[in-house]
Design a protein around this motif. Sequence first.
Motif, PDB file in Angstrom:
ATOM      1  N   ALA A 524      -4.678  -4.371   0.807  1.00 44.22           N
ATOM      2  CA  ALA A 524      -3.460  -4.101   1.588  1.00 44.22           C
ATOM      3  C   ALA A 524      -2.490  -3.247   0.775  1.00 44.22           C
ATOM      4  O   ALA A 524      -1.861  -2.319   1.308  1.00 44.22           O
ATOM      5  N   HIS A 525      -2.377  -3.526  -0.515  1.00 40.15           N
ATOM      6  CA  HIS A 525      -1.499  -2.724  -1.375  1.00 40.15           C
ATOM      7  C   HIS A 525      -2.011  -1.289  -1.504  1.00 40.15           C
ATOM      8  O   HIS A 525      -1.224  -0.338  -1.476  1.00 40.15           O
ATOM      9  N   ILE A 526      -3.315  -1.144  -1.665  1.00 42.60           N
ATOM     10  CA  ILE A 526      -3.883   0.207  -1.809  1.00 42.60           C
ATOM     11  C   ILE A 526      -3.650   1.009  -0.536  1.00 42.60           C
ATOM     12  O   ILE A 526      -3.287   2.197  -0.588  1.00 42.60           O
ATOM     13  N   LEU A 576      -4.879  14.784  -1.657  1.00 43.47           N
ATOM     14  CA  LEU A 576      -4.689  13.358  -1.918  1.00 43.47           C
ATOM     15  C   LEU A 576      -6.043  12.693  -2.095  1.00 43.47           C
ATOM     16  O   LEU A 576      -6.984  12.948  -1.328  1.00 43.47           O
ATOM     17  N   ASN A 577      -6.117  11.809  -3.102  1.00 40.46           N
ATOM     18  CA  ASN A 577      -7.334  11.032  -3.303  1.00 40.46           C
ATOM     19  C   ASN A 577      -6.947   9.638  -3.755  1.00 40.46           C
ATOM     20  O   ASN A 577      -6.018   9.455  -4.548  1.00 40.46           O
ATOM     21  N   ILE A 620      -7.188  15.157   2.500  1.00 42.34           N
ATOM     22  CA  ILE A 620      -7.446  13.861   1.871  1.00 42.34           C
ATOM     23  C   ILE A 620      -8.950  13.727   1.674  1.00 42.34           C
ATOM     24  O   ILE A 620      -9.750  14.333   2.400  1.00 42.34           O
ATOM     25  N   THR A 621      -9.331  12.915   0.709  1.00 46.45           N
ATOM     26  CA  THR A 621     -10.758  12.750   0.422  1.00 46.45           C
ATOM     27  C   THR A 621     -11.369  11.730   1.379  1.00 46.45           C
ATOM     28  O   THR A 621     -10.662  10.992   2.088  1.00 46.45           O
ATOM     29  N   GLU A 622     -12.694  11.703   1.351  1.00 44.32           N
ATOM     30  CA  GLU A 622     -13.393  10.742   2.202  1.00 44.32           C
ATOM     31  C   GLU A 622     -13.078   9.315   1.776  1.00 44.32           C
ATOM     32  O   GLU A 622     -13.039   8.402   2.615  1.00 44.32           O
ATOM     33  N   ASP A 623     -12.838   9.079   0.490  1.00 42.75           N
ATOM     34  CA  ASP A 623     -12.468   7.735   0.025  1.00 42.75           C
ATOM     35  C   ASP A 623     -11.153   7.283   0.662  1.00 42.75           C
ATOM     36  O   ASP A 623     -11.021   6.133   1.091  1.00 42.75           O
ATOM     37  N   THR A 624     -10.176   8.188   0.689  1.00 43.78           N
ATOM     38  CA  THR A 624      -8.888   7.849   1.305  1.00 43.78           C
ATOM     39  C   THR A 624      -9.053   7.636   2.802  1.00 43.78           C
ATOM     40  O   THR A 624      -8.471   6.715   3.389  1.00 43.78           O
ATOM     41  N   LEU A 627     -10.643   4.300   3.586  1.00 45.67           N
ATOM     42  CA  LEU A 627      -9.705   3.214   3.316  1.00 45.67           C
ATOM     43  C   LEU A 627      -8.763   2.972   4.498  1.00 45.67           C
ATOM     44  O   LEU A 627      -8.397   1.841   4.806  1.00 45.67           O
ATOM     45  N   LEU A 628      -8.387   4.075   5.198  1.00 45.76           N
ATOM     46  CA  LEU A 628      -7.354   3.988   6.231  1.00 45.76           C
ATOM     47  C   LEU A 628      -7.877   4.007   7.660  1.00 45.76           C
ATOM     48  O   LEU A 628      -7.130   3.653   8.587  1.00 45.76           O
ATOM     49  N   LYS A 629      -9.115   4.415   7.867  1.00 46.23           N
ATOM     50  CA  LYS A 629      -9.554   4.773   9.215  1.00 46.23           C
ATOM     51  C   LYS A 629      -9.478   3.614  10.219  1.00 46.23           C
ATOM     52  O   LYS A 629      -9.090   3.822  11.373  1.00 46.23           O
TER      53      LYS A 629
END
Length: 741
Positions: A524-526, A576-577, A620-624, A627-629
């Motif tokens: 949640a913090h990330i 952003l990553n 933004i990267t795929e990692d980001t 994380l949010l999708k």
Amino acid sequence: MKSMLRGKVMRKKSKKSKTKSAYKVSFPLGVKLAMIIGLIVLISLGSVTYLNSYFIGKDVRRTAENSNLSLNISAAKTVEDKIATVRSNVFQLLDLRNAAGNSSRALARQAEIFFFERNADIAAIDILGTEDIAVRNQNIVNSQFFISNEIDTGTIKKFFDENYELISRSCHGETIVENPSPFFGFPVISIFFPYKENGLEQTCVITFSLESISEILGTSSVNTTFLINDSDNLLFYPESERIIRGESMKNHPLVQKMRSENQNGTESRQILFPVEETVEVERKGEKVEETVISEYYGAYCKLSVGDISVLTTVPLSYVIEGVLTTRKNNIYLTLVVFFVSIIVILCFTRFAIAVHLRRLAAAAEEIQNGNFDTEILSLLKDKKRGDEIGVLNQSTKDEIGFLNTFSKFTNKNVAKAIARKEIDFDPHLKDITIFFSDIRGFTAISDGFKQKFEEDSPREIIGFLNDYMSRMVECVTLSQGNIDKFEGDAIMAVWGIMRDDSLDFENLPDSDPKKAAAQQSHLAHIREDAVNAIHGTIAMRYALMKYNKDAAAFTEAHKNEPKATYKPHIRIGCGLNTGRATCGIMGSEDKMEYTAIGDAVNFASRTESSNKPCGTDVLITEDTYNLLKKEYIRCEENDFTLKPEFEKDEIIVERIPVEFEVKGKGAQHFYGVVNLPQFDIEEFFRQGKNPDFKADPDCLKAVGKTGPKTLNEVRSLLGIPIPDFEKVNLNEEENKIQVKK
């Protein structure tokens, strides 16, 4: 204005009231100063009061002793003179009668009448012998005395009958004084003088009223004078009832002292003696009798007539009453001066010292909390004060000014963390979101400044960059990010680097429920950091459009100047990553910085550089994205539906249709950020220095409800050409960009 500012400061402090202050005053300086000066006042005035009471008391006692002794001597002399006068007058009358004899009885009677007219206080004159006191040899009676006092003339005979021994002693040459008042019912005295006539041993008894002696000795004076005979029987006392009762004074301390000294002469002496007295006091609403010990000064003197003793006493309490009153008044004055001094000192320290010290303490607390631009500074007056507080005010201002400048040279949040002692100087692995931005074509822009302004080009370039970067930094700061560093025209920022999330939960077994809970909280913090980072980056899009609009206006306003200053129209790329990086203080003892390093940081830099081939401004990267999708991006995983609590932070992205290889991760995609449709740009910037911020209508189309819906709309808005993705090779682009590790 000052009251408004003070109110704002107090409101700011009230918000922090729940936070325990590190600076707690346990013993205020004002109270210390008040106690010290109060103690000085008490000691000085107390000493003066004590010494004054001591020396004046000694003088007053000495004066009282002398006065009491003088009064006793005077009383003794006066009584002796009175007795001598009475004796002389009576004996003259007796001589006149004897001279007249039986031949002139009328003449003798006339002499008696004249005598009693002039000596009305004499009741009777009796000549008695020892042979037969039943028959008085001579009896001269003041009939008027007995009539006016309603006394039977036979009263005196009763007195003689009961005091034969006195008559016998007097007939044998002894002068005796006795108190016949119990017989008469009012104060009188009888003096037995030895009297020889015609060879007979007789006594002349003179009985007279004590009224004249009362006038001589007084009855209302503070000094009490009384007379006793050789048997210690009371002859005279200001309280006539005691005389009429015929009291004995044998047990009186002064009489006992006089008798113990066996004084035979007429020399007067004085002593200090105690007396037990019964006084009435009130306790719990009831009056009770209580025995107390009082001290008296007493003087005594024996007369040469009849072994009469004259005694004079005065209470020590009355003697020193004035001293005690003066001492009491001095104590009251001391207390008044003490309390007035305390009040004055407390008022002085409160308004002249404590207020300023509290402001200094508040400023120190603000420093500890990392608030280096606190409004309390405006309350620290230094120009009008030439004392230590003025120096402290100025030094505190200088210190806060230095810290504020220092925080700008490093990282403001890091500086605050250091001030709060919240920073861990050991390096740690943290999951963070890293941001890089870069101005497109900055080399060409810089060359243009050099060609036009020559030696003035550095100043112009720095002015333009400061204008641009101040807008970008505000976006990072308002979205809870930290500026890591500036590298030329490039900016590196990080979200979550100051968050202290422990990764120890990863070492727990999967079966431990604490691991799942800690993991969810950490995720949640990330996510929060990543969303904040995108908020800040989208705000940069608005800020850049506003900069370009202002730059055009600036250039137009200065076009007619000899060296027409201008600000260039620019485009930027942002990457952003989100990933794990090593965070901590790095460098040497001479130069350190708090930063993040690792593959996640390098990947963020590569993401920024990929904006140009991808035809985007924010990637933004795929990692980001992963994380949010599910929570923030409408996609297949959430059936293109967001939960109500996440709708306000909805993110619209488009996947870049070009793959690239990432070491250890395989094929990856970048995602271009299109818009945050619910983003309120005015609310965002109102968190900053301008609470009344109003968005520029021309720039509002960059974000929010009126913002773009697709990447092509973004490209059209920002003037970015649409790329031919069939010719784009992001792996080749990576080889052209070297990122320092």
